[in-house]
Enzyme design. Sequence first.
Site, PDB file in Angstrom:
ATOM      1  N   PHE A   1      -2.162  -0.698   1.203  1.00  0.00           N
ATOM      2  CA  PHE A   1      -1.903  -0.441  -0.414  1.00  0.00           C
ATOM      3  C   PHE A   1      -2.765  -1.475  -1.098  1.00  0.00           C
ATOM      4  CE2 PHE A   1       1.945   1.010   1.685  1.00  0.00           C
ATOM      5  CZ  PHE A   1       2.122   2.255   1.044  1.00  0.00           C
ATOM      6  N   CYS A   2      -3.456  -0.852  -2.059  1.00  0.00           N
ATOM      7  CA  CYS A   2      -4.154  -1.892  -3.122  1.00  0.00           C
ATOM      8  C   CYS A   2      -3.312  -3.042  -3.515  1.00  0.00           C
ATOM      9  CB  CYS A   2      -4.473  -0.911  -4.179  1.00  0.00           C
ATOM     10  SG  CYS A   2      -5.305  -2.017  -5.692  1.00  0.00           S
ATOM     11  N   PHE A   3      -1.998  -2.728  -3.913  1.00  0.00           N
ATOM     12  CA  PHE A   3      -1.234  -3.849  -4.396  1.00  0.00           C
ATOM     13  C   PHE A   3      -0.856  -4.950  -3.625  1.00  0.00           C
ATOM     14  CE2 PHE A   3      -0.221  -3.043  -9.222  1.00  0.00           C
ATOM     15  CZ  PHE A   3      -1.219  -2.082  -9.112  1.00  0.00           C
TER      16      PHE A   3
END
Lengths: 262, 128
Positions: A142-144
Amino acid sequence: MTGGGACGLTLWRDPPGEGSWNMAADEGLAQFAEQTGRVLMRLYGWQPATLSLGSFQQAATLGDVPQVAGWPVVRRSSGGGTLVHGTDLTYGLAVPTGHPWGRRAEDLYAAVHSALVEVLRERGLAARLATPVSTQAAEEFFCFNRRSFGDVVIERASDAAGDDKVLGSAQRRLAGVVLQHGSLLLRRHPEMTGAGSHPGIEDLAGDRDVGTAAVIDQWLERLADRLGGGLVENAGSSWKSHAVDLAPRAARYASSAWLNRR
Amino acid sequence: MDHPRRYAKSHEWARLEDDGTVTIGISAYAVEALTDLVFMQLPEVGATVTAGESFGEIESVKAVSDLYAPLSGEVVAANADLPGNLETLGSDPYGAGWVIRIRPDDPAQLESLLDQAAYDALTGSGSH
């Protein structure tokens, strides 16, 4: 465009759409920016809630992340990790490579993200740009959960145990134009769990009203000011109604060949 | 003999070899601008590339860039060591950091590319 003159920022605010249409619209936006030499931006949401994979992410890894089962998925042309769309505001920003913001990836991240940091700090949120980290961060799905240069994070108030990322961006650099995608997380997605669940700016503001609409407007105004030509809003007209060749572009982004290309 | 490098405006370089093939790579200027490279995709040997069109992709921490063929031809070699050793692009962009070698359809296409002085003028660089 070669000198990056005061062309300002031309903006479309589009209604929520499907992933393939959103990606197609941004691709068309980039082409139009290259043709016109203007800096163009599109703000939009997603309907239904959708995951977007980074360009180099392996589609097979989706099977290793149980909480994403059943979610619609689209592959972006830009890099980075997987984004959870539905309670975020996504932007597509197209900058001709001859523009001063177009050469170095970091310059464009810094220009866009630091403007938001200023606005969030004025609203009492402890926002800052993330400091550079090693490329090992690229391993996170996940990017976050990744931290790289220019990400906007908000420091946690009470326990000093780190920060929460609220804006992450990624780029596709073509010969004549840079397309930067970004996701500003407004609130935690109610249907996402585990490593894919993150608080947005409204959650992190606690009992205060962060004033999301005003935050976005002020962010855009500062961005336009930095470009030196003001904000040109295409009120009442979506980019999707303006763009050409959307259907064949959307069909490509919706195809399994595109999703499973890696 | 060492043939001079030529450059595309999209920052790939090309150099004629004595056997008539052309080696293609990415300029030091472009590699420096990309920073923190993490992934690279190269074409397979036998693939055809077309001048001005993408032949591969490279990802830095969060930016994916297309690699554009400076001239058309058939890929006769790809630097298989490169994707696992992307730092070579920065440390030796004109040597061990070469990307592909092609047999050009028309070697005269090289003449349409920028020479060193013109490329330096494009990038505002003094030398490489």
